[in-house]
Scaffold this active site. Structure first.
Site, short mmCIF file in Angstrom:
data_model
loop_
_atom_site.label_atom_id
_atom_site.label_comp_id
_atom_site.label_asym_id
_atom_site.label_seq_id
_atom_site.Cartn_x
_atom_site.Cartn_y
_atom_site.Cartn_z
N LYS A 120 0.84 -1.20 0.00
CA LYS A 120 0.00 0.00 0.00
C LYS A 120 0.87 1.25 0.00
CE LYS A 120 -3.69 2.03 2.89
NZ LYS A 120 -4.47 1.80 4.14
N SER A 160 -9.13 1.78 3.63
CA SER A 160 -8.34 2.54 2.68
C SER A 160 -7.30 1.72 1.93
CB SER A 160 -7.63 3.68 3.41
OG SER A 160 -6.76 3.17 4.42
N SER A 181 -9.41 -0.61 7.70
CA SER A 181 -8.89 -0.36 6.36
C SER A 181 -8.23 -1.54 5.67
CB SER A 181 -7.90 0.81 6.39
OG SER A 181 -8.59 2.01 6.59
#
Length: 465
Positions: free
Chosen positions: A99, A175, A199
């Protein structure tokens, strides 16, 4: 002519643009890779070349940057090492994505934001990335994130929204949007994300893959751009349970290597409080089937109350908002126009939040978490849905569940965020079935012997439905 290695690799994955193919009973993606490496039907170089080709063609906006030269160089070196000495770990020669809140040496960390458009390449790997490399994993690049991790939908970023492999018109969740989309699309077996309120678990649920939020501080956060430091967890997203457990064992240095099957009967609590009851009908049905599967397998499944859960959940936004604003206050003062409008508005809403209210929320979170833990002292794990709803259309702010209209953000966050406050390990596992994916959440309550491996054991029972 198609090579044997290409045939082996293609057997693992769906066509580019389609959601991950293997269903219940299918072999683990990682297990097939391991066998291919051992038997010589596939090599790390073959694997990385195919992964990079898929990521270049990705239609889900999951990819931020690829590290192709280093990935191929590492694959060549690890392939030679594999022939000489065997694998360093279960992830030897395996592609992993990261990420874009997490530093990867040689690549900038831009966090999905124009604020960091001119960020220099990171000089060193984040601690968790360094652990992956030491284990022989091959980091292939950076993946999409909701801007600064500040949202659960995955459709707010300078590069636009990530798209769900099951339906390109729908959100991935966030996220950790890119990790979930890339794994669900079959590009990668494993990716690393972060989880501040759900997330990792939310996008795993909406994309139909496995998401692990370990216990707080179980994985190091050095080199990870913070959202709310007291709530931030590093976690992982994987194509299947075998891959997730192997990834966890590799990166959780020093974690106990206990058997996945505990020697005693496990007690699983199913919360009965109304807080947990607002659900899409298919999600409620999937949770009920999972509870029945655990009961049939000899797990003791009992109804439980979660006292003061509304009060616990209520302090979350005060803590998140205050800490996130503190992280970004300077940037908001200097270049507010570079934030996405939704992110800027969310951060600014806590600009004048009194510090005494933040400190009171922190005290309340500690007290309420301790009280919940004491109340569940004879329970090893909780079983809940991961989210109240499945993936919604992109940019849709509201959703109706039953007869109640609520925000999409609330419907995604409310069942996961309590466990960032408690810091307990939580695992989202796909519920068997057809249609848009449904995630089921298992939470270890911190009782003696109840940890991440307990969750994997229970998840295997659920997935055998």
């Amino acid at each position: 002519m198609t090579s044997r290695a290409e045939m082996t690799h293609d057997a693992l994955y769906s066509p580019v643009g389609s959601p991950v193919g293997p269903g219940p009973g299918a072999p683990s993606v990682l297990a097939v890779l391991q066998v291919g490496f051992v038997e010589g039907t596939l090599t790390p170089v073959d694997h990385i070349q195919r992964v990079l080709a898929r990521l270049r063609q990705d239609p889900h906006n999951a990819v931020v940057a690829l590290d192709e030269e280093r990935a191929l160089r590492d694959a060549t070196e690890l392939e030679a090492e594999l022939r000489r000495r065997g694998p360093r770990s279960a992830l030897h020669g395996v592609a992993v994505g990261v990420k874009d809140l997490i530093d990867v040496a040689g690549l900038p960390t831009r966090a999905g934001s124009a604020v960091l458009a001119d960020a220099a390449p990171a000089r060193t790997d984040a601690a968790v990335v360094a652990r992956l490399r030491r284990a022989g994993a091959i980091v292939v690049g950076k993946l999409h994130t909701h801007e600064f991790g500040h949202g659960p939908t995955g459709d707010v970023a300078v590069s636009g929204p990530a798209r769900n492999p099951h339906d390109l018109t729908r959100i991935t969740g966030g996220s950790s949007s890119g990790p979930a989309a890339a794994v669900a699309a079959g590009h990668l077996p494993l990716a690393i994300g972060t989880d501040t309120g759900g997330s990792v678990r939310i996008p795993a649920a909406l994309c139909g893959v496995v998401g692990l939020k370990p216990a707080w501080a179980a994985l190091p956060r050095r080199g990870v751009f913070p959202l709310a430091p007291s709530l931030d967890h590093v976690g992982l997203i994987a194509a299947d349970l075998y891959t997730a457990l192997a990834g966890w064992e590799v990166i959780a240095v020093g974690a106990r290597q206990d058997p996945v099957h505990p020697p005693r009967q496990i007690r699983v609590g199913v919360p009965q409080h109304e807080y947990w009851s607002l659900l899409d009908a298919p999600i409620a049905a999937a949770a009920a089937r999972a509870a029945h599967a655990l009961d049939t397998a000899g797990v003791q499944v009992v109804p439980v109350d979660t006292p003061q859960i509304y009060q616990l959940a209520a302090v979350y936004m005060s803590i998140l908002g205050s800490e996130a604003y503190a992280v970004h206050a300077a940037a908001l003062a200097e270049r507010a126009e570079d934030f996405q409008p939704a992110t800027q508005a969310g951060l600014r809403s806590y600009a004048d939040h009194p510090r005494r209210d933040y400190l009171a929320a922190k005290r309340a979170a500690r007290q309420l978490s301790a009280g919940l833990g004491a109340h569940l002292a004879d329970i090893d794990a909780l079983l809940t849905p991961t989210t109240r709803t499945r993936a919604t259309p992109l940019a849709q702010p509201f959703v109706t569940i039953g007869t109640e209209r609520t925000t999409v953000a609330a419907a995604l966050l409310e069942l996961t965020l309590p466990f960032n406050l408690t810091g307990w390990p939580a695992l989202s596992v796909p519920a068997p079935g057809i249609g848009l994916p449904i995630g089921l959440q298992l939470v270890a309550t911190g009782t003696a012997g109840s940890d991440e491996r307990t969750l994997f054991h229970l998840a295997r029972i659920i997935q055998a439905l």
